[in-house]
Write an enzyme that holds these catalytic residues in place. Structure first.
Site, mmCIF file in Angstrom:
data_model
loop_
_atom_site.group_PDB
_atom_site.id
_atom_site.type_symbol
_atom_site.label_atom_id
_atom_site.label_comp_id
_atom_site.label_asym_id
_atom_site.label_seq_id
_atom_site.Cartn_x
_atom_site.Cartn_y
_atom_site.Cartn_z
ATOM 1 N N ARG A 40 -19.655 -31.211 -24.724
ATOM 2 C CA ARG A 40 -19.899 -31.249 -26.173
ATOM 3 C C ARG A 40 -19.519 -32.588 -26.803
ATOM 4 O O ARG A 40 -19.706 -32.779 -27.993
ATOM 5 C CB ARG A 40 -19.164 -30.094 -26.858
ATOM 6 C CG ARG A 40 -19.837 -28.752 -26.545
ATOM 7 C CD ARG A 40 -19.321 -27.562 -27.341
ATOM 8 N NE ARG A 40 -18.404 -27.828 -28.394
ATOM 9 C CZ ARG A 40 -17.127 -27.425 -28.419
ATOM 10 N NH1 ARG A 40 -16.615 -26.746 -27.416
ATOM 11 N NH2 ARG A 40 -16.361 -27.700 -29.448
ATOM 12 N N ASN A 41 -18.984 -33.513 -26.004
ATOM 13 C CA ASN A 41 -18.675 -34.833 -26.543
ATOM 14 C C ASN A 41 -19.997 -35.547 -26.787
ATOM 15 O O ASN A 41 -20.891 -35.542 -25.937
ATOM 16 C CB ASN A 41 -17.804 -35.631 -25.573
ATOM 17 C CG ASN A 41 -17.251 -36.882 -26.213
ATOM 18 O OD1 ASN A 41 -17.993 -37.771 -26.590
ATOM 19 N ND2 ASN A 41 -15.935 -36.934 -26.352
ATOM 20 N N ALA A 42 -20.128 -36.163 -27.936
ATOM 21 C CA ALA A 42 -21.402 -36.786 -28.336
ATOM 22 C C ALA A 42 -21.589 -38.200 -27.795
ATOM 23 O O ALA A 42 -22.622 -38.821 -28.042
ATOM 24 C CB ALA A 42 -21.493 -36.809 -29.864
#
Length: 164
Positions: A40-42
């Protein structure tokens, strides 16, 4: 008791123009042995938009190679720290990375970009007076900082292009 998290080696080439500095890899990244491994890290989607390469869909080694070929380098402001979990707020007993040493090895460096507030606070303190590169604070790519992906991309793009 908190475990001591040990960061990764810097990823760069002599042609690195933009050095992106995080604080310290999170649990998912440390387990995977990869920068920004949390799904979920962009970071990788943002960098895909900025480089024009689909970094998300590539194996890690290829992601790094394309990132570096696009003039970007990666590292963290901390070499290690005690931390329970992945949040920057949980960092205790930090040991600084040799930022000045790395910056001095990058002849083409134009911009040092801090991924998140903790990185900026620490990095600016250690780099003050030691670089001519432009220092830029970026919105955190962490999933703990819930902002729409498009907003993160635009925040990074505008700051890296110098138009806050």
């Amino acid at each position: 008791m908190n475990e001591r998290a040990i960061g990764f080696a810097p990823e760069y080439t002599p042609d690195t123009r933009v050095l992106i500095l995080g604080s310290l890899p999170g649990v998912a990244s440390l387990r995977a042995g990869q920068y920004y491994a949390h799904p979920r890290n962009a970071f990788w989607p943002v960098m895909s938009a900025l480089t024009g390469h689909d970094l998300v869909g590539k194996p890690y080694a290829e992601r790094l190679a394309l990132l570096k070929a696009s003039g970007f380098g990666l590292w963290d402001v901390l070499a290690s720290a005690e931390r329970s979990g992945s949040l920057d707020a949980a960092i205790r007993s930090p040991e600084a990375a040799d930022l000045v040493g790395l910056v001095n090895r990058l002849p083409c460096l134009e911009t040092i970009a801090f991924n998140g507030a903790k990185s900026a606070r620490i990095g600016r303190r250690f780099l003050a007076g030691h670089t001519r590169a432009r220092l830029v604070d970026l919105p955190s790519s962490s999933p703990a900082h819930a902002r729409p992906l498009a907003e993160k991309i635009e925040g990074w793009r505008s700051r890296l292009q110098g138009s806050d």
